[in-house]
Design a protein around this motif. Structure first.
Motif, short mmCIF file in Angstrom:
data_model
loop_
_atom_site.label_atom_id
_atom_site.label_comp_id
_atom_site.label_asym_id
_atom_site.label_seq_id
_atom_site.Cartn_x
_atom_site.Cartn_y
_atom_site.Cartn_z
N PRO A 87 39.82 93.62 52.32
CA PRO A 87 38.62 93.02 52.90
C PRO A 87 38.05 91.89 52.05
CG PRO A 87 38.56 95.40 53.17
CD PRO A 87 39.75 95.10 52.31
N ALA A 88 38.06 92.05 50.75
CA ALA A 88 37.53 91.00 49.87
C ALA A 88 38.41 89.76 49.92
CB ALA A 88 37.43 91.51 48.43
N GLU A 89 39.73 89.95 50.00
CA GLU A 89 40.64 88.81 50.04
C GLU A 89 40.50 88.04 51.34
OE1 GLU A 89 44.25 90.41 47.15
OE2 GLU A 89 44.27 90.86 49.30
N VAL A 90 40.42 88.76 52.46
CA VAL A 90 40.29 88.02 53.73
C VAL A 90 38.93 87.36 53.83
CG1 VAL A 90 39.41 89.87 55.23
CG2 VAL A 90 40.88 88.10 56.18
N GLU A 91 37.90 87.96 53.28
CA GLU A 91 36.58 87.32 53.27
C GLU A 91 36.63 86.00 52.52
OE1 GLU A 91 31.99 88.05 51.65
OE2 GLU A 91 33.40 89.72 51.71
N ALA A 92 37.27 86.01 51.35
CA ALA A 92 37.35 84.78 50.55
C ALA A 92 38.18 83.71 51.26
CB ALA A 92 37.95 85.10 49.19
N ALA A 93 39.29 84.12 51.89
CA ALA A 93 40.15 83.16 52.56
C ALA A 93 39.48 82.55 53.78
CB ALA A 93 41.47 83.84 52.95
N VAL A 94 38.82 83.40 54.58
CA VAL A 94 38.10 82.89 55.74
C VAL A 94 36.96 81.99 55.31
CG1 VAL A 94 36.60 83.57 57.66
CG2 VAL A 94 38.74 84.80 57.27
N ASP A 95 36.23 82.39 54.30
CA ASP A 95 35.11 81.59 53.79
C ASP A 95 35.59 80.21 53.36
OD1 ASP A 95 32.30 81.28 52.58
OD2 ASP A 95 33.60 80.97 50.84
N GLU A 96 36.75 80.13 52.74
CA GLU A 96 37.25 78.84 52.28
C GLU A 96 37.46 77.88 53.45
OE1 GLU A 96 40.72 77.00 49.38
OE2 GLU A 96 40.92 79.04 50.16
N VAL A 97 38.09 78.37 54.52
CA VAL A 97 38.34 77.52 55.68
C VAL A 97 37.04 77.17 56.39
CG1 VAL A 97 39.45 77.41 57.94
CG2 VAL A 97 40.68 78.39 55.99
N VAL A 98 36.19 78.17 56.61
CA VAL A 98 34.95 77.94 57.34
C VAL A 98 34.01 77.02 56.56
CG1 VAL A 98 32.91 79.04 58.34
CG2 VAL A 98 35.15 80.11 58.61
N THR A 99 33.98 77.16 55.25
CA THR A 99 33.15 76.27 54.42
C THR A 99 33.62 74.83 54.55
OG1 THR A 99 32.61 78.02 52.82
CG2 THR A 99 32.41 75.75 52.07
N ALA A 100 34.92 74.61 54.47
CA ALA A 100 35.45 73.25 54.59
C ALA A 100 35.13 72.66 55.96
CB ALA A 100 36.96 73.26 54.36
N ALA A 101 35.24 73.49 57.00
CA ALA A 101 34.93 73.02 58.35
C ALA A 101 33.45 72.73 58.50
CB ALA A 101 35.37 74.05 59.38
N ALA A 102 32.60 73.61 57.98
CA ALA A 102 31.15 73.43 58.09
C ALA A 102 30.71 72.17 57.37
CB ALA A 102 30.44 74.64 57.52
N ASN A 103 31.32 71.86 56.24
CA ASN A 103 30.96 70.65 55.50
C ASN A 103 31.24 69.39 56.31
OD1 ASN A 103 30.08 72.11 53.29
ND2 ASN A 103 32.00 71.93 52.16
N ARG A 104 32.18 69.48 57.24
CA ARG A 104 32.53 68.33 58.08
C ARG A 104 31.86 68.40 59.45
NH1 ARG A 104 39.03 67.35 57.42
NH2 ARG A 104 39.09 67.06 55.16
N GLY A 105 31.17 69.49 59.74
CA GLY A 105 30.60 69.65 61.06
C GLY A 105 31.64 69.89 62.13
N GLU A 106 32.76 70.53 61.77
CA GLU A 106 33.85 70.77 62.70
C GLU A 106 34.01 72.26 63.00
OE1 GLU A 106 36.49 66.91 61.19
OE2 GLU A 106 37.18 68.94 60.73
N MET A 107 34.71 72.56 64.07
CA MET A 107 34.92 73.93 64.53
C MET A 107 36.26 74.47 64.06
SD MET A 107 34.02 76.64 66.24
CE MET A 107 32.66 76.18 67.35
#
Length: 522
Positions: A87-107
């Motif tokens: 659970p901790a590993e998937v949280e970190a991996a998902v967070d990395e992608v979602v953070t990068a997308a959020a910084n660009r305002g993308e989905m």
């Protein structure tokens, strides 16, 4: 049917796999809005293009045409797959992608693929060991998204292949693994998916789509029943054609029929899903001209039941168009005992580009769920192997890059996909704790660029300190350089250069964009 298994990524803690009208009784303008898409933010959004995707990663180890193909495919948004981990590993991996997308305002489009006994332990075997492990993993997945925008493709094959399932027609599912209780396996699958829907939908910013299979597989009544059992009424809808090849025009009808079947089943107390018309009756599945018969049957059934349809409140869907440009493969007759027509079929092509503005009332988006260019698995077609007899070579394992298939998908794309029109060559030297790089930029388009900008993403905490030949603006890992006036005009076929110095590791970006359009790198 099989789908991607995890692929390696040097940046991740976790391995990632990174219009027609509706039926005759549903007269809706093509421009009608879709409530599910509007609620989730998917409709009209700009899809996240991962600058460190598994496609661009594959390109780093290739050369020549194979590298060009991978870089072209990597310039188009595909889903990021999450297939294992704590659970901790998937949280970190998902967070990395979602953070990068959020910084660009993308989905970001994220595929959750970790159900117990996924793919019935076939080509993409794996997944959580039990319900408790899976629900904990989903909690980690949801935590990685938080309250930010994301679209989740929840468990490809999750409803198409259910261990020890008995259909609404009384037929036993072929998937009967010995390692799970026949008495509880099917109910456990629905428990797992319902939990996942609720955990992910706890955030209003997350859109969730369940497995709707495709029109070459389950009948409409069967999949509609499974979707309802899995909680589709609390999700944003369902997805079709994941990792498959069915033509989009057929999926439009199939998806609309599922949506109408769900309406009948949930709004009419005496209606049963097995009564829903489908691609198998009154239509003939192999003759698309007969599918209007099923349209007409829905119009009759809805009218007879007193049900009026409003696309804004109906169940919506998304379609995987990553490999359906040429439609499904028809194997040669009598050659293979099991042709595995879903497994790396030859001579397929890319379909419609990903798009969140479809013009079809119930279709929230066309997405590339399957990462085109990645293998379906080692296909033996009923032979002992190890070669794929249709290709005469040994196919890569599921999820690994398949050079030959990537070439076919690009060459046979329908509609045709345009080649990349710029090129960047990087030469660099590490200086102390920083880097010095010369970027040679070539305009291969037919248009003069004036002014021009060059953008890229770093893979960590690198910072640009100086640009000779331009001015840099950096936001997090994303950098945009605007050319200085003396070199601000770049004509077709011409080359120019800038020099960049900065701090941090001397790591070359995997893709550059010239005036917003992706470039090849050499």
């Amino acid at each position: 049917m099989s789908h991607d298994s995890p692929r390696s990524s040097r940046r991740r803690v976790l391995a990632l796999a990174a219009a027609a009208t509706l039926a005759a009784g549903l007269a809706v303008p093509l421009g009608a809005s879709a409530a599910g898409a509007a609620d989730s933010g998917l409709e009209g959004s700009e899809l996240f293009l991962n600058p460190w995707s598994t496609t661009l990663e594959a390109a780093q180890g290739l050369s020549g045409q194979a590298r060009t193909d991978a870089q072209l495919l990597g310039s188009i948004p595909s889903a990021d797959w999450f297939t294992k981990g704590t659970p901790a590993e998937v949280e970190a991996a998902v967070d990395e992608v979602v953070t990068a997308a959020a910084n660009r305002g993308e989905m970001p489009v994220l595929v959750a693929y970790n159900l117990p006994f996924r793919d019935c332990a076939q080509y993409s075997a794996g997944g959580a060991l039990n319900t408790a492990e899976y629900t904990a993993w989903i909690d980690g997945f949801a935590a990685g998204i938080g309250d930010r925008a994301a679209t989740v493709i929840l468990e490809p094959d999750g409803l198409g292949i259910i261990p020890h399932y008995v259909t609404i027609n009384g037929d036993a599912e072929w998937c009967q693994p010995a390692g799970v209780s026949a008495a509880t396996a099917a109910s456990a699958r629905f428990e797992q998916l319902n939990y996942a829907v609720d955990a992910l939908k706890a955030s209003e910013s997350t859109a969730v789509y369940l497995d709707g299979t495709h029109s070459g597989w389950l009948g409409v009544g069967d999949i509609s029943h499974r979707l309802l059992e899995a909680g589709v009424e609390r999700a944003d809808g369902f997805f079709l054609n994941a990792s498959n090849y069915v033509l989009t025009e057929r999926l439009h009808k199939y998806g609309s029929w599922i949506s109408q079947c769900i309406e009948l089943t949930t709004q009419v107390s005496w209606w049963q899903a097995q009564w829903c018309a489908s691609q198998y009756y009154p239509a003939s599945p192999g003759d698309f001209s007969t599918w209007t018969l099923t349209d007409e049957k829905y119009a009759q059934d809805l009218s007879g039941a007193g049900v009026s349809l409003d696309p804004a409140s109906m169940t919506h869907f998304v379609i995987d168009t990553s490999r359906n440009g040429q439609g499904p493969w028809t194997p040669p007759a009598g050659v293979y005992s099991d042709a595995e027509d879903w497994c790396n079929p030859p001579d397929r092509g890319l379909g419609l580009l990903p798009d969140t503005t479809t013009g079809v009332p119930l279709v929230d988006a066309y997405l590339w769920i399957k990462v085109p260019g990645e293998s379906d698995g080692k296909c033996y077609r009923g032979t002992p192997g190890p070669l794929d007899p249709e290709r005469g070579i040994e196919d890569p394992a599921a999820g690994q890059w398949f050079v030959e298939q990537a070439r076919e998908l690009v060459a046979l794309s329908n509609p045709p996909v345009a080649p990349l029109t710029c090129e960047v060559k990087v030469t660099g030297t590490k200086v102390g704790k920083g880097f010095l790089a010369a970027l040679v930029v070539r305009n291969n388009s037919t248009s003069t660029l004036s002014p021009w900008t060059l953008s890229w993403s770093f893979d960590g905490d690198q910072q640009v300190k100086k640009v000779v030949g331009g001015t840099a603006v950096q936001s997090g890992a994303d950098v945009t350089v605007t050319a200085a006036r003396p070199i601000a005009t770049l004509r077709p076929g011409k080359t120019t250069a800038i020099a960049v110095t900065g701090t941090g590791a001397a790591v070359e970006p995997w893709q550059f964009h010239l005036n917003g359009k992706a470039c090849t790198t050499r």
